[in-house]
Design a protein around this motif. Structure first.
Motif, PDB file in Angstrom:
ATOM      1  N   ARG A  46       0.865  -1.185   0.000  1.00  0.00           N
ATOM      2  CA  ARG A  46       0.000   0.000   0.000  1.00  0.00           C
ATOM      3  C   ARG A  46       0.897   1.229   0.000  1.00  0.00           C
ATOM      4  NH1 ARG A  46      -4.535  -0.729   3.520  1.00  0.00           N
ATOM      5  NH2 ARG A  46      -5.381   1.012   2.354  1.00  0.00           N
ATOM      6  N   ASP A  70      -5.946   7.603  -2.057  1.00  0.00           N
ATOM      7  CA  ASP A  70      -6.017   6.748  -0.875  1.00  0.00           C
ATOM      8  C   ASP A  70      -5.965   7.582   0.405  1.00  0.00           C
ATOM      9  OD1 ASP A  70      -5.824   4.664   0.947  1.00  0.00           O
ATOM     10  OD2 ASP A  70      -4.232   3.641  -0.134  1.00  0.00           O
ATOM     11  N   ARG A  76      -2.773   1.002   7.042  1.00  0.00           N
ATOM     12  CA  ARG A  76      -1.313   0.901   6.972  1.00  0.00           C
ATOM     13  C   ARG A  76      -0.730   0.679   8.367  1.00  0.00           C
ATOM     14  NH1 ARG A  76      -2.959   3.813   2.715  1.00  0.00           N
ATOM     15  NH2 ARG A  76      -1.774   3.664   0.782  1.00  0.00           N
TER      16      ARG A  76
END
Length: 180
Positions: A46, A70, A76
Motif C-alpha cells: 500500500r 487513498d 497501513r
C-alpha cells in the motif's frame, strides 16, 4: 467514552505518533531492522512516502504522505504494527499479553495530525528530528542513528550541525521545559 474523529484525506500528508504499550520498553530500537522491514513490506503493498521519521525506544514519529487516491492510513498502521509484532513472535521474542490474550505490545490508538500547509509541514519535520534531543537520548540531532535527519543532511536540506548542541535543555520546538 471519547469519540475519536480522524481526518481521512486522499493524498494527505499526516504526522503520527505511535507508541508501545510499555513506555519503559526499548523494543523499537532493539529491533529496528524488523521495524524497517515492516515499513518496507507495507509500503510495497500500500504505497506511501515517508517525509520524516524518528524511531525511539518506545515510540516513533512519522510524517507520511499517502497516494492521491487513498486515505487509509489506519490500514497501513494496522499492517505495520501487525507485521512487526508477528516478526518478533517468530523470532522468539517473549511479548506480554493482556488478560484477554491479546498482545500488549502497541498502544491501541495513535496520535494523528493532518498537515495543513508548508509551515505546518516544516514544524512537524523539525519536531520529528529534534525528538531524540527533547527526550535526552542525545545532545545533538546528528547523534541519533534512527532518524531521517541523516537523509536530509545527505540531500543538503539541513547542515549536519542543525539545531546545534542542546546541552540537555530539551525545551525547543514548542515543548515546555520541565516544571512549566
Amino acid at each position: 467514552m471519547v469519540l475519536y474523529r480522524r481526518n481521512f484525506l486522499p493524498g494527505g500528508t499526516y504526522f503520527f505518533t505511535v507508541t508501545l504499550f510499555d513506555r519503559r520498553s526499548s523494543l523499537l530500537i532493539e529491533n529496528v531492522d524488523v521495524l524497517r522491514d515492516a515499513f518496507r513490506v507495507v509500503r510495497k503493498e500500500r504505497p506511501f512516502e515517508i517525509d520524516a521519521i524518528v524511531i525511539l525506544p518506545d515510540h516513533l514519529h512519522v510524517v507520511m504522505k499517502l497516494s492521491l487516491d487513498d486515505a487509509d492510513f489506519a490500514g497501513r498502521w494496522r499492517r505495520i504494527k501487525g507485521h512487526f509484532s508477528s516478526a518478533l513472535l517468530q523470532a522468539g521474542v517473549n511479548l506480554a499479553r493482556h488478560s484477554n490474550g491479546e498482545l500488549a505490545l502497541w498502544q491501541r490508538r495513535y496520535w494523528e495530525h493532518t498537515i495543513r500547509d508548508e509551515d505546518d509541514f516544516a514544524r512537524h519535520v523539525d519536531y520529528v528530528h529534534f525528538n531524540p534531543v527533547k527526550h535526552g537520548y542525545v545532545r545533538s540531532v546528528r547523534d541519533w542513528a534512527h532518524s531521517s535527519f541523516h537523509r536530509y543532511v545527505r540531500l543538503g536540506v539541513f547542515p549536519e550541525d542543525w539545531a546545534g548542541d542542546a546541552g540537555g535543555s530539551g525545551d525547543a520546538f514548542g515543548e515546555r521545559a520541565e516544571g512549566d
